[in-house]
Structures are given as structure tokens and as C-alpha cells.
Design an enzyme around this catalytic site. Structure first.
Site, PDB file in Angstrom:
ATOM      1  N   HIS A 107      38.995  36.196  34.821  1.00  8.31           N
ATOM      2  CA  HIS A 107      39.471  37.770  34.287  1.00  8.31           C
ATOM      3  C   HIS A 107      39.847  38.435  35.261  1.00  8.31           C
ATOM      4  O   HIS A 107      40.371  39.632  35.005  1.00  8.31           O
ATOM      5  CB  HIS A 107      37.938  38.291  33.755  1.00  8.31           C
ATOM      6  CG  HIS A 107      37.171  38.948  34.904  1.00  8.31           C
ATOM      7  ND1 HIS A 107      36.781  38.332  36.096  1.00  8.31           N
ATOM      8  CD2 HIS A 107      36.763  40.153  35.138  1.00  8.31           C
ATOM      9  CE1 HIS A 107      35.927  39.189  36.800  1.00  8.31           C
ATOM     10  NE2 HIS A 107      35.975  40.404  36.129  1.00  8.31           N
TER      11      HIS A 107
ATOM     12  N   PRO B 200      44.166  40.805  35.730  1.00 12.90           N
ATOM     13  CA  PRO B 200      44.883  41.630  36.925  1.00 12.90           C
ATOM     14  C   PRO B 200      44.662  41.282  38.268  1.00 12.90           C
ATOM     15  O   PRO B 200      43.467  40.683  38.435  1.00 12.90           O
ATOM     16  CB  PRO B 200      44.090  43.223  36.349  1.00 12.90           C
ATOM     17  CG  PRO B 200      42.794  42.402  36.022  1.00 12.90           C
ATOM     18  CD  PRO B 200      43.097  41.415  35.110  1.00 12.90           C
TER      19      PRO B 200
ATOM     20  N   HIS C  71      37.796  49.926  37.840  1.00 13.32           N
ATOM     21  CA  HIS C  71      38.439  50.252  36.641  1.00 13.32           C
ATOM     22  C   HIS C  71      39.782  51.239  37.109  1.00 13.32           C
ATOM     23  O   HIS C  71      39.624  52.010  38.087  1.00 13.32           O
ATOM     24  CB  HIS C  71      37.514  51.187  35.724  1.00 13.32           C
ATOM     25  CG  HIS C  71      36.464  50.523  35.438  1.00 13.32           C
ATOM     26  ND1 HIS C  71      34.986  51.172  34.762  1.00 13.32           N
ATOM     27  CD2 HIS C  71      36.186  49.053  35.170  1.00 13.32           C
ATOM     28  CE1 HIS C  71      34.424  49.940  34.288  1.00 13.32           C
ATOM     29  NE2 HIS C  71      35.033  48.848  34.665  1.00 13.32           N
TER      30      HIS C  71
ATOM     31  N   HIS D 106      42.199  48.897  32.499  1.00 12.40           N
ATOM     32  CA  HIS D 106      40.816  48.297  32.821  1.00 12.40           C
ATOM     33  C   HIS D 106      39.830  49.080  32.727  1.00 12.40           C
ATOM     34  O   HIS D 106      39.570  50.089  33.669  1.00 12.40           O
ATOM     35  CB  HIS D 106      41.103  47.330  34.079  1.00 12.40           C
ATOM     36  CG  HIS D 106      39.741  46.798  34.619  1.00 12.40           C
ATOM     37  ND1 HIS D 106      39.587  46.478  35.720  1.00 12.40           N
ATOM     38  CD2 HIS D 106      38.812  45.945  33.701  1.00 12.40           C
ATOM     39  CE1 HIS D 106      38.481  45.892  35.823  1.00 12.40           C
ATOM     40  NE2 HIS D 106      37.924  45.418  34.236  1.00 12.40           N
TER      41      HIS D 106
ATOM     42  N   LYS E 206      42.831  55.528  39.514  1.00  8.67           N
ATOM     43  CA  LYS E 206      41.630  55.141  39.548  1.00  8.67           C
ATOM     44  C   LYS E 206      40.290  56.379  40.061  1.00  8.67           C
ATOM     45  O   LYS E 206      40.592  57.335  40.185  1.00  8.67           O
ATOM     46  CB  LYS E 206      41.234  54.030  40.376  1.00  8.67           C
ATOM     47  CG  LYS E 206      41.665  54.003  42.034  1.00  8.67           C
ATOM     48  CD  LYS E 206      41.102  52.860  42.615  1.00  8.67           C
ATOM     49  CE  LYS E 206      42.099  51.662  42.435  1.00  8.67           C
ATOM     50  NZ  LYS E 206      41.437  50.916  41.566  1.00  8.67           N
TER      51      LYS E 206
END
EC number: 6.5.1.-
Length: 502
Positions: free
Chosen positions: A424, A398, A208, A239, A501
Site C-alpha cells: 500500500h 504512494p 495523510h 490519502h 498535509k
């Protein structure tokens, strides 16, 4: 017909980029992999193909189990997997949805150009890292009061906008307008709510991230204009998912399935495919709880968007909406199951199938499971938000920190090839454990900054190592397959500027 053996499985080539594992034994349907030859070889490097074959045993699966071009091994059901299961006589599978329910992606466009940001990357990444909580455990943008949790679970982005964390146009640019109407918060356990309480507005860890990017290439000028994208423009990609709340909810229902539907589990080749029979009390409760988790994840990304807007406003001393034009382009969900109506028929071999060439087609309501797969509906589809219905649904894919990401639009062939789905992301090539053995976080960080002027800030060097560029498949090849198949058409490519992140 061309065949190819991969990881002990013999697949036949149906057409370019479509490989089929024929139906045999107790398989209810065939399985199909949507991949080029090079991606197929990489997909065969773990247990993805075995998991895909196992998925064909799920009761009521109505057409071939699918693996997208970025597929890799997951929990029970492969990441990048799509399974359409009869909503009346089949089942719903938490294992085919995943632990991080609605782990999705949103993109915010801006009126800034790369020249506006160049030279201020470190200032911006430091400010974003300070403003947006990340990493394992608690910490969120807001305190998770009972009213806040209830509002997020029940109304998603709608709740966040009403609370002042967004603008009205955000609702029109979000899948399902950011709210699942069939959500049932009462079916989310107290333990799950407690885990999510202090995580509202946080990235979490693992893969993420929040990334500031610049648009480097535009492939379809007319569609890009509708999406508000232009070369050298700055966008923000977010994300993340439903954090501990979604994870706990998945775990709660997996354990309940083990207790209440052990007979169904005994008939499956892998208990990680745990499923509840359609129409059962447990299936209805899971579907409602999952919908609430989907809303929570949308609210989570909305809160992060608010923080990003505020941070850009402070760094550039401007109003983020009026001056910087920070409008939501779109928010797409991964790791969900949805009731959708699709036409199912029979192919030349007598197998259930979709597509214009199949016979005896009829509309059926299905639980379409997309685990690490993105909805990609074409232009004219009634489920595409009105603002984009003329050009097709935005699809945001991404790549890794050192590679580009892509914006696609739902392709004209998506409904007949993949139940309106595509990839995805780039898809992992190696596990997190292997990545930490192969890479050192500090070295990766230095290489990105010195070699590519990409500024990365994280809670842990281990997280950077886990997400090193070499850990992922070639995003350009994944996108090429999607574009060639007509399930997701290239619109624009972006490249990282700075990244935060966990």
C-alpha cells in the site's frame, strides 16, 4: 533449500521474493514475507516478524499469514499484513484491521500537463491548503449534521454525489462503488459519530496528504490509456481515512472484546490481536460498524475531491470537469476486512495454502484482513469495476514526498499468491519519534523545494519531519517485488509537484 536468519527468525526461501516462517508450536499456519533480500533485512529491523508469527495463532486462519513488501511494525498485526480467516469457524480482528478504518488512496486524473502547472506551484499549493482542512482535531468541508453523518455512514460516496459533491462516474471508479451495503451505522457509537461530526472532508495529520503529481513514466501503454494516464499529465493523489470516527470505533470494539471475549484473548500471544469469534454478536456488530466507517472514509475522500476540483477550477479559471477533465481514476481501501470467497487447499507439507499447486482445493468464505495492504484483483475478476474489468483493477501506491508514486494493475498471480493483495506504500523505516530526532521540518521543506522543485505546505513542521523522504523504504524496490511476483503490475510512475498535509 536456502534459509536466512533475520531478527532471530529462520526463514526458508520458497522461491524468489517469497520467504516462509515454518509452522511450529501453536502456530495454526506458516507465515510468509513477500520481499527481496534487501527489503527483508529492513522488515527485520522492528517487531514485524514477531507480529506476523503471532498472527498465525488467530483462530480459523485459513492459510499463511502474509506480509507485503512494504511491511513494518503495527498495532498487534503488522502494517502490510494480510490474514484470511474462516468466516464461519474463525474470528474477525479489529487489531488486524487497524485504527484508521479505510485509510485509503484515490487518484484523480486531469487533462492538464506539467507545463500548465509549472510556475504556478506555489499559487496552487496555497489555494489547496486554504480550501482543504488538515491537521489534528476538528474542521471539515461541511458541517456534520445528523443527516450528513447518517448519509455518509449508510451510503458513502453515493450520498456525497447525491448531495452535489461529485459526479455519477465517480461511483463506477471506486472500490465497491464507494458503498459497503453491509454497513450498519446503528453499531457505531455516539462518541465515535461526535468525533467525526466536524471532520467531514478533512485530511487529518500524520502520513495523510493531498499531492499534485506529474506522470513521469508509462510502462504499459494499453493499460495506462484505459486509466486515462499519459506522460507529463497531471494527477491528484489523496490519502486519508475515517478520521476520529474510525479510531473511536476501533477502540470501542477492542474494549468490548476485552470484556466479552477474554477467554479468546488469553489464548493469543498478543492481546493487541484482539478478535471476536465468527458468528458472535460482537463480530457481527463490529463488521457492520466497520462497514459504516469504510463508507464514512469514502465520503470523506469524496468531499476532499470536490474541494480539489473547485480549487483547480478557480486557479485555472476553468470548469474542473468539462475543461480540466478531473475524473476519478480509482479509490482503493486499506485497513479493512472483507468477506470474500477464495479457494483453499493443502500444500506438500500438509499446511493450509492457496495457489494452483495445492491439493484438495475448495471454496471457503473468509474474512480477508488487509491492514496497510491494497486489494489487487486481476483482469476478468467480477469484483473489478466494469470500466476496468478488461485490464485489471487500478492499484495506487504512494511513495514519500521526495520519491515517486506508482499506479499498478492487479496482477494475474495475485489471487494465488496473496489473496488478491499487494503493498500500500513504501513502508516506514523509522518511527515518527525517531524521524523528528533525525530531521528538521523546515530543512526538509527547503531541500524539497530547492533540490527537486516540490512545494510542501503543512500545519506543522513536525509533520514534515515525520514524513521526510529518508523515513521510508525504497518505493522502487517495493514495486519491483510486486511486479516480479505478478501480484501488481507496473503501469505508470508519478512524481510530486506540490503537497499539503496536516
Amino acid at each position: 533449500m536456502t534459509t536466512r536468519e533475520v531478527a532471530g527468525f529462520e526463514l526458508r526461501k520458497v522461491r524468489e521474493h517469497v520467504w516462509e516462517l515454518p509452522r511450529e508450536g501453536d502456530m495454526n499456519v506458516p507465515a510468509r514475507v513477500l520481499a527481496s533480500e534487501s527489503l527483508l533485512e529492513e522488515i527485520g529491523g522492528d517487531d514485524t516478524l514477531e507480529q506476523l508469527r503471532n498472527a498465525t495463532h488467530l483462530p480459523g486462519i485459513a492459510a499463511p499469514a502474509l506480509c507485503m513488501p512494504d511491511g513494518h511494525q503495527g498495532y498487534g498485526f503488522p502494517v502490510g499484513g494480510v490474514g484470511a480467516i474462516d468466516a464461519e469457524n474463525g474470528c474477525i480482528s479489529p487489531g488486524a484491521v487497524g485504527y484508521d478504518i479505510n485509510c485509503g488512496v484515490r487518484m484523480v486524473r486531469t487533462d492538464l500537463t506539467y507545463d500548465d502547472v509549472r510556475g504556478r506551484e506555489e499559487e496552487l499549493v496555497d489555494a489547496l491548503f486554504e480550501a482543504i482542512p488538515s491537521g489534528l482535531g476538528g474542521g471539515g468541508v461541511i458541517g456534520g449534521t445528523a443527516d450528513a453523518i447518517e448519509g455518509a455512514l449508510e451510503r458513502g460516496v453515493e450520498w456525497a454525489v447525491e448531495e452535489g459533491y461529485g459526479v455519477e462516474s465517480d461511483l463506477a471508479r471506486c472500490e465497491d462503488e464507494g458503498r459497503r451495503l453491509d454497513a450498519r451505522p446503528e453499531y457505531v457509537s455516539q462518541k465515535a459519530m461526535d468525533r467525526g461530526r466536524n471532520q467531514m472532508g478533512s485530511l487529518g495529520s500524520g502520513n495523510h496528504f493531498l499531492e499534485v503529481q506529474r506522470v513521469t513514466d508509462v510502462f504499459r501503454e494499453d493499460v495506462a490509456a484505459e486509466y486515462g494516464l499519459r506522460e507529463d499529465g497531471i494527477v491528484v493523489l489523496i490519502h486519508c481515512g475515517s478520521r476520529g470516527l474510525g479510531h473511536q470505533t476501533c477502540n470501542d470494539y477492542l474494549r468490548r472484546i476485552e470484556r466479552e471475549h477474554g477467554d479468546l484473548l488469553d489464548d493469543l500471544p498478543d492481546k493487541e490481536l484482539a478478535a471476536a469469534p465468527a458468528g458472535s454478536e460482537l463480530a457481527e456488530e463490529y463488521y457492520g460498524a466497520m462497514g459504516a466507517c469504510i463508507n464514512f472514509a469514502w465520503a470523506n475522500r469524496q468531499l476532499i475531491t470536490h474541494q480539489a476540483r473547485e480549487t483547480f477550477g478557480e486557479v485555472f479559471d476553468a470548469d474542473p470537469i468539462d475543461d480540466l477533465g478531473m475524473e476519478l481514476l480509482y479509490d482503493v481501501a486499506h485497513n479493512i476486512a472483507k468477506k470474500e470467497t477464495h479457494e483453499i487447499g493443502v500444500d506438500a507439507d500438509g499446511n493450509p495454502a492457496v495457489g494452483d499447486a495445492v491439493a484438495d482445493r475448495e471454496e471457503r468464505e473468509l474474512y480477508v484482513h488487509r491492514k496497510g495492504a491494497t486489494r489487487a484483483f486481476p483482469a476478468g475478476n467480477a469484483d473489478v469495476p466494469e470500466v476496468y474489468r478488461g485490464v485489471g483493477q487500478p492499484v495506487i501506491i504512494p511513495g514519500s514526498m521526495g520519491a515517486g508514486s506508482y499506479v499498478l494493475r492487479g496482477g494475474d498471480e495475485s489471487m494465488s499468491v496473496s489473496f488478491g493483495s499487494t503493498a500500500h506504500g513504501a513502508g516506514r523505516l523509522m518511527s515518527r519519534t525517531q524521524a523528528k530526532q533525525e530531521f528538521w521540518g523546515g530543512d526538509v521543506q527547503d531541500d524539497l523545494e530547492d533540490g527537486q522543485q516540490i512545494y510542501v505546505k503543512a500545519e506543522s513542521g513536525a509533520t514534515i519531519a515525520e514524513e521526510a523522504p529518508g523515513v521510508y523504504k525504497d518505493i522502487d524496490e517495493v514495486i519491483r517485488v510486486s511486479d516480479d511476483l505478478g501480484i501488481g503490475d507496473k503501469v505508470a510512475r508519478t512524481f510530486p509537484v506540490c503537497n499539503i498535509k496536516g
